[in-house]
Design a protein around this motif. Structure first.
Motif, PDB file in Angstrom:
ATOM      1  N   GLU A   1      31.260 -19.606  -9.489  1.00 24.34           N
ATOM      2  CA  GLU A   1      30.949 -18.853 -10.700  1.00 24.34           C
ATOM      3  C   GLU A   1      30.521 -19.780 -11.835  1.00 24.34           C
ATOM      4  O   GLU A   1      29.598 -19.463 -12.597  1.00 24.34           O
ATOM      5  CB  GLU A   1      32.153 -18.005 -11.113  1.00 24.34           C
ATOM      6  CG  GLU A   1      32.568 -16.960 -10.087  1.00 24.34           C
ATOM      7  CD  GLU A   1      31.412 -16.089  -9.624  1.00 24.34           C
ATOM      8  OE1 GLU A   1      30.649 -15.592 -10.488  1.00 24.34           O
ATOM      9  OE2 GLU A   1      31.266 -15.918  -8.400  1.00 24.34           O
ATOM     10  N   LEU A   2      31.171 -20.928 -11.950  1.00 22.87           N
ATOM     11  CA  LEU A   2      30.762 -21.897 -12.969  1.00 22.87           C
ATOM     12  C   LEU A   2      29.343 -22.384 -12.705  1.00 22.87           C
ATOM     13  O   LEU A   2      28.557 -22.574 -13.645  1.00 22.87           O
ATOM     14  CB  LEU A   2      31.728 -23.080 -12.989  1.00 22.87           C
ATOM     15  CG  LEU A   2      33.166 -22.802 -13.435  1.00 22.87           C
ATOM     16  CD1 LEU A   2      34.001 -24.073 -13.326  1.00 22.87           C
ATOM     17  CD2 LEU A   2      33.221 -22.247 -14.852  1.00 22.87           C
ATOM     18  N   ALA A   3      29.007 -22.590 -11.432  1.00 19.38           N
ATOM     19  CA  ALA A   3      27.657 -23.051 -11.083  1.00 19.38           C
ATOM     20  C   ALA A   3      26.603 -22.033 -11.491  1.00 19.38           C
ATOM     21  O   ALA A   3      25.457 -22.398 -11.796  1.00 19.38           O
ATOM     22  CB  ALA A   3      27.572 -23.331  -9.580  1.00 19.38           C
ATOM     23  N   LYS A   4      26.976 -20.764 -11.522  1.00 25.06           N
ATOM     24  CA  LYS A   4      26.051 -19.699 -11.921  1.00 25.06           C
ATOM     25  C   LYS A   4      26.004 -19.523 -13.433  1.00 25.06           C
ATOM     26  O   LYS A   4      25.270 -18.669 -13.941  1.00 25.06           O
ATOM     27  CB  LYS A   4      26.444 -18.384 -11.248  1.00 25.06           C
ATOM     28  CG  LYS A   4      26.232 -18.389  -9.741  1.00 25.06           C
ATOM     29  CD  LYS A   4      26.447 -17.026  -9.105  1.00 25.06           C
ATOM     30  CE  LYS A   4      27.897 -16.623  -9.069  1.00 25.06           C
ATOM     31  NZ  LYS A   4      28.110 -15.364  -8.294  1.00 25.06           N
ATOM     32  N   GLY A   5      26.813 -20.303 -14.148  1.00 22.13           N
ATOM     33  CA  GLY A   5      26.783 -20.240 -15.602  1.00 22.13           C
ATOM     34  C   GLY A   5      27.842 -19.353 -16.219  1.00 22.13           C
ATOM     35  O   GLY A   5      27.827 -19.114 -17.433  1.00 22.13           O
ATOM     36  N   GLN A   6      28.770 -18.865 -15.404  1.00 21.61           N
ATOM     37  CA  GLN A   6      29.817 -18.000 -15.913  1.00 21.61           C
ATOM     38  C   GLN A   6      30.816 -18.798 -16.760  1.00 21.61           C
ATOM     39  O   GLN A   6      31.009 -19.993 -16.539  1.00 21.61           O
ATOM     40  CB  GLN A   6      30.548 -17.338 -14.745  1.00 21.61           C
ATOM     41  CG  GLN A   6      31.432 -16.172 -15.123  1.00 21.61           C
ATOM     42  CD  GLN A   6      30.686 -15.075 -15.848  1.00 21.61           C
ATOM     43  OE1 GLN A   6      30.602 -15.108 -17.084  1.00 21.61           O
ATOM     44  NE2 GLN A   6      30.134 -14.130 -15.106  1.00 21.61           N
ATOM     45  N   ASN A   7      31.456 -18.139 -17.724  1.00 25.25           N
ATOM     46  CA  ASN A   7      32.440 -18.863 -18.515  1.00 25.25           C
ATOM     47  C   ASN A   7      33.749 -19.012 -17.749  1.00 25.25           C
ATOM     48  O   ASN A   7      33.989 -18.327 -16.756  1.00 25.25           O
ATOM     49  CB  ASN A   7      32.648 -18.214 -19.889  1.00 25.25           C
ATOM     50  CG  ASN A   7      33.401 -16.900 -19.826  1.00 25.25           C
ATOM     51  OD1 ASN A   7      34.493 -16.813 -19.262  1.00 25.25           O
ATOM     52  ND2 ASN A   7      32.844 -15.859 -20.424  1.00 25.25           N
ATOM     53  N   THR A   8      34.600 -19.907 -18.221  1.00 18.90           N
ATOM     54  CA  THR A   8      35.804 -20.294 -17.490  1.00 18.90           C
ATOM     55  C   THR A   8      36.730 -19.117 -17.221  1.00 18.90           C
ATOM     56  O   THR A   8      37.195 -18.923 -16.095  1.00 18.90           O
ATOM     57  CB  THR A   8      36.563 -21.379 -18.288  1.00 18.90           C
ATOM     58  OG1 THR A   8      35.756 -22.560 -18.351  1.00 18.90           O
ATOM     59  CG2 THR A   8      37.885 -21.704 -17.630  1.00 18.90           C
ATOM     60  N   VAL A   9      37.015 -18.322 -18.222  1.00 15.55           N
ATOM     61  CA  VAL A   9      37.987 -17.237 -18.067  1.00 15.55           C
ATOM     62  C   VAL A   9      37.495 -16.196 -17.072  1.00 15.55           C
ATOM     63  O   VAL A   9      38.242 -15.750 -16.183  1.00 15.55           O
ATOM     64  CB  VAL A   9      38.300 -16.592 -19.431  1.00 15.55           C
ATOM     65  CG1 VAL A   9      39.121 -15.313 -19.253  1.00 15.55           C
ATOM     66  CG2 VAL A   9      39.056 -17.576 -20.312  1.00 15.55           C
TER      67      VAL A   9
END
Length: 274
Positions: free
Chosen positions: A225-233
């Motif tokens: 999810e981080l790789a897709k640009g999603q925020n941490t939470v």
């Protein structure tokens, strides 16, 4: 043309396919992320246990990381089984050289069947060299206790352990509560501490022994999810949903602690990440 998100896993190989590199790449694939890897060890294992471990020479690990760095656009990566102080120092040096984006540290110490996967002498090296680089660290209860020397029995002690890990350099700490001695409870609770807030994640406790690779899968989903640009939470909340689905619909494979179901989440109705 839409650019495909790319992620990296640095971990050991599980010949049984339920944990390690294999679980990470399956999770990346299910979340629509192209996965790359650097293998730190080859293990002979199945659902019954770990029978052999062959560490990969540091020079070969460095070569893998160099090859990935020179040809792929890695936006997030995760660390799993590293095994030894020498390998930890090797990986840490490479991470200073190559920019792989956000880092998720899953401090793998013991296999599901009880086999040690991190030498005791390597714990100090992990704390010194990798914790300061971690954007997110995802220890289970025994791992968090080993890293902090704090006995975690409730939310207050979990916060104390998390703050200790943040003082060592980790930005966000997720302490997974699945190993809680309160096995009679109907729910499992995880504690999340970011630099700005803290909250809990609660899911049903499923009566299954098929939980091999849960930590790998959870951290790999966060990484995807981080790789897709999603925020941490949101990445953490979605990963909780992903692993809960994977545990709740077991594949019933093997004669011991079987693997989780990496495609279970894809069959659920989309209801958002909250």
């Amino acid at each position: 043309m839409t650019k495909i998100a790319q992620a990296l896993t640095i971990a050991g190989s599980d010949s049984g396919g339920g944990a390690g590199i294999q679980a990470d790449l399956k999770t990346f694939q299910m979340r629509g992320v192209f996965g790359t890897s650097a293998i730190t060890a080859v293990t002979a294992q199945n659902t019954l246990g770990v029978f052999d471990i062959h560490p990969i020479p540091p020079a070969t690990i460095q070569a893998q990381l160099k090859a990935v760095a020179e040809d792929f656009d890695i936006r997030a990566f995760k660390l799993g089984m590293l095994g030894s102080e020498e390998i930890i120092e090797c990986v840490a040096a490479a991470l200073q050289r190559y920019k792989f984006g956000q880092m998720v540290l899953d401090p793998v110490m013991v296999a599901k069947g009880g086999a040690p996967l991190l030498q005791q002498s390597a714990v100090a090296a992990l704390k010194q060299h990798l914790l300061p680089l971690a954007d997110i660290i995802t220890p289970n209860l025994p791992e968090a206790e080993a890293l902090t020397s704090i006995k975690i029995i409730d939310g207050r002690s979990a916060e104390q352990a998390a703050r200790t890990l943040q003082q060592l350099g980790a930005k966000t700490v997720v302490i997974k509560g699945g190993h809680s001695n309160n096995s009679q409870s109907a729910v499992c609770q995880d504690w999340v501490f970011t630099p700005e807030q803290h909250f809990t994640l609660v899911s049903p406790r499923y009566p299954t022994k098929h939980t091999h690779g849960t930590g790998c899968t959870f951290s790999a989903c966060i990484t995807a999810e981080l790789a897709k640009g999603q925020n941490t939470v949101i990445a953490i909340r979605l990963a909780k949903q992903f692993i809960t689905a994977a545990i709740s619909q077991p594949l019933n494979i093997g004669h011991g602690h079987g693997p989780t179901n990496h495609w279970a989440f894809s069959s659920l109705p989309r209801t958002g990440v909250y």
